[in-house]
Design a protein around this motif. Structure first.
Motif, PDB file in Angstrom:
ATOM      1  N   TRP A 312       0.837  -1.202   0.000  1.00  0.00           N
ATOM      2  CA  TRP A 312       0.000   0.000   0.000  1.00  0.00           C
ATOM      3  C   TRP A 312       0.876   1.257   0.000  1.00  0.00           C
ATOM      4  O   TRP A 312       0.581   2.227  -0.692  1.00  0.00           O
ATOM      5  N   THR A 315       3.064   1.487  -3.553  1.00  0.00           N
ATOM      6  CA  THR A 315       2.389   1.827  -4.800  1.00  0.00           C
ATOM      7  C   THR A 315       1.959   3.290  -4.856  1.00  0.00           C
ATOM      8  O   THR A 315       1.501   3.771  -5.892  1.00  0.00           O
ATOM      9  N   ASN A 316       2.103   4.002  -3.744  1.00  0.00           N
ATOM     10  CA  ASN A 316       1.859   5.444  -3.736  1.00  0.00           C
ATOM     11  C   ASN A 316       3.004   6.155  -2.998  1.00  0.00           C
ATOM     12  O   ASN A 316       2.775   7.055  -2.176  1.00  0.00           O
ATOM     13  N   TYR A 370      -5.389   2.272  -2.505  1.00  0.00           N
ATOM     14  CA  TYR A 370      -5.036   1.023  -3.180  1.00  0.00           C
ATOM     15  C   TYR A 370      -6.284   0.275  -3.624  1.00  0.00           C
ATOM     16  O   TYR A 370      -6.351  -0.242  -4.750  1.00  0.00           O
ATOM     17  N   ARG A 373      -7.706   1.742  -6.557  1.00  0.00           N
ATOM     18  CA  ARG A 373      -6.740   1.779  -7.664  1.00  0.00           C
ATOM     19  C   ARG A 373      -6.426   3.216  -8.076  1.00  0.00           C
ATOM     20  O   ARG A 373      -6.324   3.545  -9.250  1.00  0.00           O
ATOM     21  N   PHE A 375      -3.616   5.822  -7.948  1.00  0.00           N
ATOM     22  CA  PHE A 375      -2.171   5.922  -7.753  1.00  0.00           C
ATOM     23  C   PHE A 375      -1.665   7.201  -8.425  1.00  0.00           C
ATOM     24  O   PHE A 375      -2.072   7.528  -9.534  1.00  0.00           O
TER      25      PHE A 375
END
Length: 378
Positions: A312, A315-316, A370, A373, A375
């Motif tokens: 989590w 991805t960001n 997350y 989705r 991002f």
């Protein structure tokens, strides 16, 4: 919806199933220490005075000058991971076309430079001479920009040669080019050539007055850090060995890099502030060992669930970095939400629980993004 691009993450976020989860998790593990992990363990050491925790707390601070701590690894590990992602992110370069990729690279690099200046306080404008142009995000952008150009235009052999040119060339410049008033090969804060170069050519304010740890000239070996990641990513993507065998060879490469780096460090000391060539090899070595562990456990053995909080974060990564460095006061929010409960705990642990609250808030927000989705794409 906001998607992720190639630099901070392995692949476009819409294709999460084809990502290396180990790489996202390792990126998240890396960022964890920056966004709250450092404070949690430092405060825990202060509260308990446990020798193991106090030893960890020492490792959660940068070296004063020469030397190496775990916290010195955080930044180069991120650049290394960004390099690993490139062979995956640019797998369809021939289809997309290099012109479009170059345009995207330039745009991304400029955005990262500007965002880095925002983190430095650009919006609190105090004049050109007080503006710090160099930054963590700026170095990520520049090092990955040039590493991407080399990846897209050079063969494997030439990429390896470029690593040698960058690291040996930087060493030669630092040792042989004289600095007025100091001479050649003086690796002090005032006398090193990278600092002198920044005083001459880096506009605005230098972070350490006589040098900047994210300065222009010391970005040269940082390109080498990214390229070593590129070579690793190319190996993971192209090699047809089993995942277990590839993970084992990553560990072997890490040990070799550590040996070479520490040996070079005897004559060119490990130093994050001027990103010495020995520092590049040592951090690449530890990065390879960490990647090997995450890859073997997550992608080879299939033990994935434990790593999801790190995913989590990973991805960001750029988003949470920006948020935790001035955009959002997570500590104030934690105090507001949990302060009433924290006051019933022993006073020595108040800061520990406050920072655990910060982590809980950050993870809740990142989990929401997350699941949606969403991002950040740069």
């Amino acid at each position: 919806m906001i998607n992720t691009g190639g630099l901070p993450n392995t692949m476009p976020a819409g294709d999460v199933s084809s990502r290396l989860q180990s790489l996202d998790a390792l990126r998240g593990f890396d960022m964890f220490w920056i966004i709250s992990g450092e404070e949690i363990f430092t405060q825990l050491a202060k509260a308990t005075h446990h020798p193991v925790l106090e030893t960890m707390a020492v490792q959660l601070h940068h070296s004063e000058w020469n030397g190496f701590t775990f916290y010195d690894l955080i930044f180069p590990l991120f650049i290394f991971i960004a390099g690993v992602s490139m062979p995956f992110a640019y797998a369809k370069a021939a289809v997309v076309g290099k012109k479009k990729i170059y345009s995207s690279l330039v745009r991304r690099t400029l955005i990262l430079i500007v965002l880095g200046m925002v983190v430095n306080g650009l919006l609190h404008w105090e004049g050109y001479e007080n503006t710090r142009f160099a930054s963590v995000l700026g170095r990520i952008g520049l090092s990955c920009f040039f590493a991407a150009l080399i990846y897209l235009n050079c063969s494997l052999r030439m990429r390896i040669i470029w690593v040698g040119i960058l690291l040996i060339g930087y060493w030669a410049a630092m040792m042989l080019i004289p600095v007025p008033g100091f001479g050649a090969g003086v690796l002090t804060p005032e006398g090193n050539f990278a600092g002198y170069f920044d005083r001459l050519f880096l506009p605005g304010h230098l972070y350490r007055e006589v040098f900047d740890p994210e300065g222009l000239f010391s970005t040269v070996p940082a390109i080498g850090s990214a390229l070593l990641g590129v070579l690793t990513g190319d190996f993971l993507k192209s090699c047809e060995w089993s995942r277990t065998k590839k993970g084992s060879y990553l560990a072997l490469a890490g040990v070799v890099s550590l040996i070479l780096g520490y040996a070079w460090g005897l004559i060119f000391p490990l130093n994050k502030h001027i990103w010495t060539s020995s520092f590049v090899l040592v951090t690449a070595g530890w990065s390879l060992l960490l990647l090997s562990f995450f890859y073997l456990v997550i992608d080879a053995a299939g033990w994935k669930k434990w790593s999801m909080p790190f995913v989590w974060i990973g991805t960001n990564a750029i988003l949470i970095y920006m948020a935790s460095h001035g955009i959002v006061n997570f500590k104030h929010t934690s105090q507001y939400l949990f302060g009433g409960l924290i006051k019933f705990t022993p006073e020595a642990f108040h800061e520990v629980w406050l920072w655990c609250g910060v982590l809980a808030i950050e993870l809740a927000a990142l989990y929401f993004l997350y699941r949606k989705r969403w991002f950040l794409k740069i």
